[in-house]
Each structure stands twice: as C-alpha cells, then as structure tokens.
Motif scaffolding. Structure first.
Motif, PDB file in Angstrom:
ATOM      1  N   ALA A   2     -10.884   5.107  -8.856  1.00  0.00           N
ATOM      2  CA  ALA A   2     -11.613   3.917  -9.300  1.00  0.00           C
ATOM      3  C   ALA A   2     -10.773   2.665  -9.119  1.00  0.00           C
ATOM      4  O   ALA A   2     -11.274   1.614  -8.709  1.00  0.00           O
ATOM      5  CB  ALA A   2     -12.026   4.075 -10.760  1.00  0.00           C
ATOM      6  N   ALA A   3      -9.467   2.791  -9.417  1.00  0.00           N
ATOM      7  CA  ALA A   3      -8.580   1.636  -9.262  1.00  0.00           C
ATOM      8  C   ALA A   3      -8.483   1.219  -7.803  1.00  0.00           C
ATOM      9  O   ALA A   3      -8.465   0.021  -7.479  1.00  0.00           O
ATOM     10  CB  ALA A   3      -7.196   1.967  -9.815  1.00  0.00           C
ATOM     11  N   ALA A   4      -8.420   2.206  -6.903  1.00  0.00           N
ATOM     12  CA  ALA A   4      -8.345   1.897  -5.474  1.00  0.00           C
ATOM     13  C   ALA A   4      -9.621   1.215  -5.002  1.00  0.00           C
ATOM     14  O   ALA A   4      -9.580   0.283  -4.189  1.00  0.00           O
ATOM     15  CB  ALA A   4      -8.100   3.177  -4.679  1.00  0.00           C
ATOM     16  N   THR A   5     -10.758   1.679  -5.516  1.00  0.00           N
ATOM     17  CA  THR A   5     -12.033   1.067  -5.138  1.00  0.00           C
ATOM     18  C   THR A   5     -12.112  -0.381  -5.596  1.00  0.00           C
ATOM     19  O   THR A   5     -12.569  -1.260  -4.857  1.00  0.00           O
ATOM     20  CB  THR A   5     -13.203   1.868  -5.732  1.00  0.00           C
ATOM     21  OG1 THR A   5     -13.129   3.218  -5.278  1.00  0.00           O
ATOM     22  CG2 THR A   5     -14.533   1.268  -5.309  1.00  0.00           C
ATOM     23  N   GLU A   6     -11.670  -0.630  -6.818  1.00  0.00           N
ATOM     24  CA  GLU A   6     -11.682  -1.996  -7.337  1.00  0.00           C
ATOM     25  C   GLU A   6     -10.747  -2.893  -6.533  1.00  0.00           C
ATOM     26  O   GLU A   6     -11.052  -4.063  -6.282  1.00  0.00           O
ATOM     27  CB  GLU A   6     -11.271  -1.996  -8.812  1.00  0.00           C
ATOM     28  CG  GLU A   6     -12.304  -1.385  -9.741  1.00  0.00           C
ATOM     29  CD  GLU A   6     -13.627  -2.135  -9.706  1.00  0.00           C
ATOM     30  OE1 GLU A   6     -13.591  -3.381  -9.619  1.00  0.00           O
ATOM     31  OE2 GLU A   6     -14.683  -1.492  -9.736  1.00  0.00           O
ATOM     32  N   ARG A   7      -9.606  -2.338  -6.127  1.00  0.00           N
ATOM     33  CA  ARG A   7      -8.665  -3.122  -5.328  1.00  0.00           C
ATOM     34  C   ARG A   7      -9.267  -3.470  -3.972  1.00  0.00           C
ATOM     35  O   ARG A   7      -9.115  -4.592  -3.479  1.00  0.00           O
ATOM     36  CB  ARG A   7      -7.366  -2.346  -5.151  1.00  0.00           C
ATOM     37  CG  ARG A   7      -6.284  -3.141  -4.411  1.00  0.00           C
ATOM     38  CD  ARG A   7      -4.935  -2.456  -4.449  1.00  0.00           C
ATOM     39  NE  ARG A   7      -4.965  -1.150  -3.803  1.00  0.00           N
ATOM     40  CZ  ARG A   7      -4.923   0.009  -4.457  1.00  0.00           C
ATOM     41  NH1 ARG A   7      -4.849   0.025  -5.783  1.00  0.00           N
ATOM     42  NH2 ARG A   7      -4.942   1.157  -3.799  1.00  0.00           N
ATOM     43  N   GLU A   8      -9.958  -2.516  -3.368  1.00  0.00           N
ATOM     44  CA  GLU A   8     -10.599  -2.771  -2.080  1.00  0.00           C
ATOM     45  C   GLU A   8     -11.680  -3.844  -2.208  1.00  0.00           C
ATOM     46  O   GLU A   8     -11.815  -4.714  -1.341  1.00  0.00           O
ATOM     47  CB  GLU A   8     -11.206  -1.479  -1.534  1.00  0.00           C
ATOM     48  CG  GLU A   8     -10.172  -0.456  -1.082  1.00  0.00           C
ATOM     49  CD  GLU A   8     -10.817   0.826  -0.596  1.00  0.00           C
ATOM     50  OE1 GLU A   8     -12.073   0.887  -0.586  1.00  0.00           O
ATOM     51  OE2 GLU A   8     -10.088   1.758  -0.223  1.00  0.00           O
ATOM     52  N   LYS A   9     -12.438  -3.791  -3.289  1.00  0.00           N
ATOM     53  CA  LYS A   9     -13.471  -4.803  -3.515  1.00  0.00           C
ATOM     54  C   LYS A   9     -12.849  -6.187  -3.671  1.00  0.00           C
ATOM     55  O   LYS A   9     -13.358  -7.177  -3.140  1.00  0.00           O
ATOM     56  CB  LYS A   9     -14.292  -4.450  -4.759  1.00  0.00           C
ATOM     57  CG  LYS A   9     -15.220  -3.260  -4.586  1.00  0.00           C
ATOM     58  CD  LYS A   9     -16.020  -3.027  -5.852  1.00  0.00           C
ATOM     59  CE  LYS A   9     -16.981  -1.854  -5.697  1.00  0.00           C
ATOM     60  NZ  LYS A   9     -17.758  -1.609  -6.946  1.00  0.00           N
ATOM     61  N   GLU A  11      -9.966  -7.187  -2.457  1.00  0.00           N
ATOM     62  CA  GLU A  11      -9.431  -7.615  -1.166  1.00  0.00           C
ATOM     63  C   GLU A  11     -10.545  -8.133  -0.259  1.00  0.00           C
ATOM     64  O   GLU A  11     -10.377  -9.141   0.434  1.00  0.00           O
ATOM     65  CB  GLU A  11      -8.694  -6.455  -0.502  1.00  0.00           C
ATOM     66  CG  GLU A  11      -7.393  -6.074  -1.201  1.00  0.00           C
ATOM     67  CD  GLU A  11      -6.756  -4.834  -0.594  1.00  0.00           C
ATOM     68  OE1 GLU A  11      -7.425  -4.200   0.256  1.00  0.00           O
ATOM     69  OE2 GLU A  11      -5.618  -4.506  -0.958  1.00  0.00           O
ATOM     70  N   LYS A  12     -11.667  -7.447  -0.253  1.00  0.00           N
ATOM     71  CA  LYS A  12     -12.794  -7.890   0.569  1.00  0.00           C
ATOM     72  C   LYS A  12     -13.337  -9.228   0.079  1.00  0.00           C
ATOM     73  O   LYS A  12     -13.718 -10.087   0.882  1.00  0.00           O
ATOM     74  CB  LYS A  12     -13.897  -6.828   0.555  1.00  0.00           C
ATOM     75  CG  LYS A  12     -13.537  -5.563   1.314  1.00  0.00           C
ATOM     76  CD  LYS A  12     -14.677  -4.552   1.277  1.00  0.00           C
ATOM     77  CE  LYS A  12     -14.312  -3.293   2.059  1.00  0.00           C
ATOM     78  NZ  LYS A  12     -15.412  -2.286   2.023  1.00  0.00           N
ATOM     79  N   LYS A  13     -13.350  -9.407  -1.232  1.00  0.00           N
ATOM     80  CA  LYS A  13     -13.830 -10.667  -1.798  1.00  0.00           C
ATOM     81  C   LYS A  13     -12.913 -11.818  -1.400  1.00  0.00           C
ATOM     82  O   LYS A  13     -13.374 -12.911  -1.058  1.00  0.00           O
ATOM     83  CB  LYS A  13     -13.912 -10.547  -3.320  1.00  0.00           C
ATOM     84  CG  LYS A  13     -14.517 -11.761  -3.999  1.00  0.00           C
ATOM     85  CD  LYS A  13     -14.650 -11.540  -5.496  1.00  0.00           C
ATOM     86  CE  LYS A  13     -15.269 -12.760  -6.170  1.00  0.00           C
ATOM     87  NZ  LYS A  13     -15.409 -12.555  -7.639  1.00  0.00           N
TER      88      LYS A  13
END
Length: 287
Positions: A2-9, A11-13
């Motif tokens: 979940a933490a990795a997913t939030e980080r990816e979001k 970064e994309k933002k």
C-alpha cells in the motif's frame, strides 16, 4: 504494498504538475538569455545563448553572477549520468537500456543559431521524473573526445533533476540551472527580460504576453526563496506589470469606443426606450 502504491501515485501527481508547467510556460517569450519552444505534451526545447554580451553603457559586471561559472567543456562524468546509473534508474539494466530521449539528438530538426545551445527538457511518463538532454553543440559543454556517439544522448547530471525525489522542483529551477551552465559568464538573473520585445508587439499581443510573463515571474518568486536572482526578478516583475497595465489602458481606450459604436449600429431602429412616448402593441410588435 500500500505504501508503494501511494508513493507511485504521489510521483505521478508531481510529474503531472511538472507537465502542466511545461504547457503553461512553454509558449511564453521575452527572456534575454533563452527562448522556449513547446513540443508536445511531454517535451520542451530551450535555446540558450552561449556568451553574455555587454549592453550599451552598462558594465558587464553588473549582470554577472557571483557564483563561479564552470570551465567548459566539462568531463563527461561530471555533467552526464553514467550508463550504469541510467540503467538503475530506468529499471531496464537487463536490456542495457538507460534513459534516452524520445529521439536522438542527431535527428533534431529544430534550427539553432551558432551562438546558442539547444536543450531538451522532458517529463516522460515512462521515467516518472524530468530529465534534460543536450541537443546541439555538445562538444562546447562536455568533453566527448573518446566517447561513443550514443553518449551524446545521456541525460545531464543537474542538481534540479537529481533532487527531484527529495525537494519541490519546478520547471524554472531547471531553466535557471541550464542558463548558469551554458552562458559564459553566468548571468546574475537567468530570467532577465527583454522589454523591447514586449514593447514592439502589436497591442493585443502585448497585453496577453505581458500578462503571461507577470504570472510566470510571480510563480518564480513564490518558490525561489532567497536566491541570488530573486531581487532582480522582482525588479523585472515591477517593470513588466507596469507595461501590462499601461497596455491594458491603451487597449481599453482604443477598443471600447469601437465596441460601443458597433453596438449602436446593431441596435434596431425604433427599438429603444424614449421617455414620455407611449408605446402600444402596434409600436412594439408592428401590428
């Protein structure tokens, strides 16, 4: 996970915000030391002058940065990311792929003046962060004597792009660093304006162009902190704001009477209200 997913979001933002800056800033003209050319949603070309020349009656020393300029050309290892670093960042080491631009610099078709150097600033979605590549006059900036032709397309090792994951980086941070790298001697204010450019524009273009520049300089001041060029940017903001409002007033004086005249000509005859005149159905509707 979940933490990795939030980080990816996140970064994309951030990358989307950077691409938004490319779209908003890419069409703005009127700088002394560089010119921008918007090329697509992810790419911005920046042509920067190679040499700072004195103005008539103004000592060159008043425009030179107090920060020491680098002696050009630089070693490849100090200016460009190594292929090993590129493969680690791209995640494609198993395919021997680094961080190339969408097209090699040898295929660049944008004309460049002999006294300028062209750079490509891009925020490709596949890299998830911005990078910068030299597109012309490579040997002026970096020593590629014993390098392969592919090394010309290595991304630059800039503080702004290196700190992307740790600091709030904007497009103008990259532009400022490129001007300091490319122009010799480095100017104190990389965002110095060419006010003559604005003054010579047609009135309608002058209103929109100065308005766009006012917005950009405000954004630079908001995020620049106490940089060496902050005071100079503020002075230019004052001058271009004054020119913007003066142009707005001139436009209003010239255009409003024309619009009022057109409205009067378009008003139907007898359709206006006249005090003291009784108007029945025949007068109003014509029967």
């Amino acid at each position: 996970m979940a933490a990795a997913t939030e980080r990816e979001k996140a970064e994309k933002k951030r990358l989307q915000a950077f691409l938004g800056e490319i779209l908003r800033v890419g069409a703005i003209k009127g700088f002394q030391y560089f010119t921008l050319y918007l090329r697509g949603r992810e790419e911005l070309l920046c042509s920067i002058i190679n040499e700072l020349k004195p103005e008539s009656g103004v000592p060159l020393s008043t425009h030179i940065s107090t920060e020491k300029s680098s002696e050009l050309p630089l070693n490849k290892s100090s200016l460009m990311l190594s292929i090993g670093t590129q493969q680690r960042l791209s995640g494609l080491a198993h395919m021997n792929i680094g961080l190339p631009p969408a097209s090699p610099s040898d295929k660049e078709i944008t004309p460049v003046a002999p006294d300028q150097t062209l750079f490509l600033i891009a925020g490709y979605a596949r890299y998830n962060c911005p990078y910068v590549w030299i597109r012309s006059h490579h040997h002026r900036l970096v020593n590629l004597t014993h390098a392969s032709s592919a090394d010309k397309d290595n991304p630059l090792k800039l503080n702004a792009t290196n700190n992307w994951g740790r600091e709030e980086i904007h497009l103008w941070d990259i532009l400022a660093e490129l001007v300091h790298l490319c122009t010799v001697p480095a100017p104190r204010n990389p965002f110095a304006l060419d006010l003559v450019y604005f003054q010579q524009l047609p009135l309608a273009d002058r209103v929109t162009s100065t308005g766009a520049m006012v917005w950009l300089l405000q954004q630079i001041l908001k995020s620049s902190g106490n940089k060496e060029y902050t005071g100079k940017v503020f002075e230019d903001l004052h001058d271009v704001t004054k020119l913007h409002f003066h142009s707005m007033q001139q436009w209003a004086r010239e255009k409003l009477p024309q619009q009022q005249q057109q409205q009067q000509q378009q008003r139907p005859a007898g359709g206006g209200y006249r005090p003291g005149v009784q108007r029945g159905p025949t007068a109003v509707y014509g029967y």
